[in-house]
Scaffold this motif. Structure first.
Motif, PDB file in Angstrom:
ATOM      1  N   THR A 155       6.269  -7.884 -19.000  1.00  0.00           N
ATOM      2  CA  THR A 155       7.005  -7.695 -17.741  1.00  0.00           C
ATOM      3  C   THR A 155       6.345  -6.653 -16.841  1.00  0.00           C
ATOM      4  O   THR A 155       7.005  -6.061 -15.981  1.00  0.00           O
ATOM      5  N   GLN A 156       5.032  -6.456 -17.004  1.00  0.00           N
ATOM      6  CA  GLN A 156       4.313  -5.473 -16.203  1.00  0.00           C
ATOM      7  C   GLN A 156       3.592  -6.142 -15.028  1.00  0.00           C
ATOM      8  O   GLN A 156       3.145  -7.282 -15.126  1.00  0.00           O
ATOM      9  N   LEU A 157       3.470  -5.398 -13.943  1.00  0.00           N
ATOM     10  CA  LEU A 157       2.759  -5.858 -12.760  1.00  0.00           C
ATOM     11  C   LEU A 157       1.437  -5.097 -12.665  1.00  0.00           C
ATOM     12  O   LEU A 157       1.418  -3.864 -12.649  1.00  0.00           O
ATOM     13  N   GLU A 158       0.324  -5.842 -12.611  1.00  0.00           N
ATOM     14  CA  GLU A 158      -0.999  -5.227 -12.549  1.00  0.00           C
ATOM     15  C   GLU A 158      -1.589  -5.388 -11.148  1.00  0.00           C
ATOM     16  O   GLU A 158      -1.662  -6.487 -10.616  1.00  0.00           O
ATOM     17  N   PHE A 159      -1.997  -4.284 -10.553  1.00  0.00           N
ATOM     18  CA  PHE A 159      -2.676  -4.344  -9.266  1.00  0.00           C
ATOM     19  C   PHE A 159      -4.095  -4.871  -9.470  1.00  0.00           C
ATOM     20  O   PHE A 159      -4.840  -4.373 -10.307  1.00  0.00           O
ATOM     21  N   ILE A 160      -4.475  -5.895  -8.694  1.00  0.00           N
ATOM     22  CA  ILE A 160      -5.804  -6.497  -8.821  1.00  0.00           C
ATOM     23  C   ILE A 160      -6.738  -6.003  -7.724  1.00  0.00           C
ATOM     24  O   ILE A 160      -7.822  -5.493  -7.997  1.00  0.00           O
ATOM     25  N   LEU A 161      -6.322  -6.151  -6.481  1.00  0.00           N
ATOM     26  CA  LEU A 161      -7.199  -5.746  -5.381  1.00  0.00           C
ATOM     27  C   LEU A 161      -6.424  -5.635  -4.076  1.00  0.00           C
ATOM     28  O   LEU A 161      -5.351  -6.202  -3.913  1.00  0.00           O
ATOM     29  N   SER A 162      -6.985  -4.877  -3.158  1.00  0.00           N
ATOM     30  CA  SER A 162      -6.527  -4.865  -1.764  1.00  0.00           C
ATOM     31  C   SER A 162      -7.765  -4.837  -0.887  1.00  0.00           C
ATOM     32  O   SER A 162      -8.801  -4.281  -1.256  1.00  0.00           O
ATOM     33  N   PHE A 163      -7.666  -5.450   0.276  1.00  0.00           N
ATOM     34  CA  PHE A 163      -8.831  -5.601   1.140  1.00  0.00           C
ATOM     35  C   PHE A 163      -9.385  -4.256   1.611  1.00  0.00           C
ATOM     36  O   PHE A 163     -10.592  -4.085   1.777  1.00  0.00           O
TER      37      PHE A 163
END
Length: 333
Positions: free
Chosen positions: A184-192
């Protein structure tokens, strides 16, 4: 409605609920149960039976300022997502009721503004809002249980969601995230803005996973960006014409079709060549008049695509680069 074999059309809605008014009201969401369609228009829901060819008012929310944005049917219940909360309509008893997804003190304008509804076979009803993604779980008999509401993703504006073999990805105004349902974890992948491409606008309008395992991310102003799920490498592709991307679609020949704010662009993954069709030649054209908002495959033949454009739905011939003219348009209602 358009017959995909003959291209004969029947107009079932003129765009105006009240012919005496000058305002136009678009159909904001559609869902289907067997031979009956349900159309959301403003705060109302109309049913349309394909046999009877009749548009009937089914539901009218009491507050005329509410706007319906999403519809979903499950187990004879119509779930209605609005800009002011969630409602349920029992199709058997014809009873309408609000379904509260937040405690009163935790309800905000944004987390009560529902953008999409979808059913997940394991999780239940998923609710995407302007501020977060929420879940209403199944009970032991596979019915949606309104007492089992949890937050999957807090805070973010949910633009798109894709459950793929490489994981579950969420497009937001703050970039790309991956949801891990086992933890149930949210992983940040990328931001522009954290890339080498000097982009400050992080909103991802649309995402698509191609057949090679690459995620294609539609940006508001900077073209298309790709993220390889296996190597986790980030690339940018800019188009020679318009770089506001609304929709990304890959056909059976692995060709990408990009719906932009000024036409439809064909992109060859092998040669990297692109060509734009249906773009404006009028410098004084109304903004968005040549936009392509959505792309669907055609059951007729793979050489055709259905395009959602400024003035409606059009059939596009990939071999000629032109729109196929509709035939014998007939008004039903």
């Amino acid at each position: 409605m358009i017959n995909p074999l003959t291209l004969k059309t029947e107009k079932i809605y003129s765009g105006q609920l009240d012919k005496k008014q000058t305002d136009f009201s678009p159909i904001s969401s559609i869902t289907q149960l067997e031979n009956t369609f349900y159309f959301a228009i403003n705060e109302k829901i109309f049913s349309f039976n394909n046999d009877q060819k009749k548009l009937d008012l089914k539901i009218a929310l009491k507050n005329k300022n509410y706007y319906i944005r999403a519809l979903k049917i499950y187990d004879n219940t119509l779930y209605i997502g609005t800009d002011n909360g969630l409602f349920t309509y029992n199709l058997k008893t014809q009873s309408l009721a609000p379904l509260t997804i937040h405690q009163p003190k935790k309800t905000t304008v944004d987390n009560n503004d529902i953008k999409f509804l979808t059913i997940d076979d394991d999780l239940g009803l998923l609710i995407g809002t302007v501020e977060g993604m929420y879940r209403i779980a199944f009970n032991t008999t596979k019915q949606i249980d309104p007492t089992q509401i949890t937050t999957l993703i807090a805070d973010y504006n949910i633009w798109d969601y894709a459950n793929t073999v490489y994981g579950e990805f969420i497009a937001t105004e703050s970039g790309l995230f991956q949801y891990h349902r086992d933890t149930t974890q949210l992983e940040f992948i990328l931001s522009f803005d954290k890339s080498k491409f000097n982009i400050t606008e992080n909103t991802i309008n649309n995402l698509m996973l191609d057949r090679s395992g690459v995620l294609w991310l539609a940006s508001r102003t900077q073209g298309v960006l790709t993220w390889a799920t296996q190597t986790r490498r980030f690339k940018q592709i800019t188009l020679p014409k318009n770089n506001t991307i609304n929709k990304i679609y890959q056909d059976k020949n692995h060709i990408l079709w990009l719906g932009t704010n000024d036409g439809l662009t064909r992109y060859n993954l092998t040669t990297k060549d692109s060509k734009t069709y249906l773009q404006s030649t009028d410098s004084k054209a109304v903004y968005g008049e040549y936009s392509v908002y959505d792309i669907f495959p055609s059951q007729l033949d793979d050489k055709y695509l259905w395009l959602v454009r400024f003035n409606g739905l059009d059939l596009f011939d990939k071999s000629t680069g032109k729109i196929i003219e509709k035939r014998n348009q007939k008004k039903v209602a």
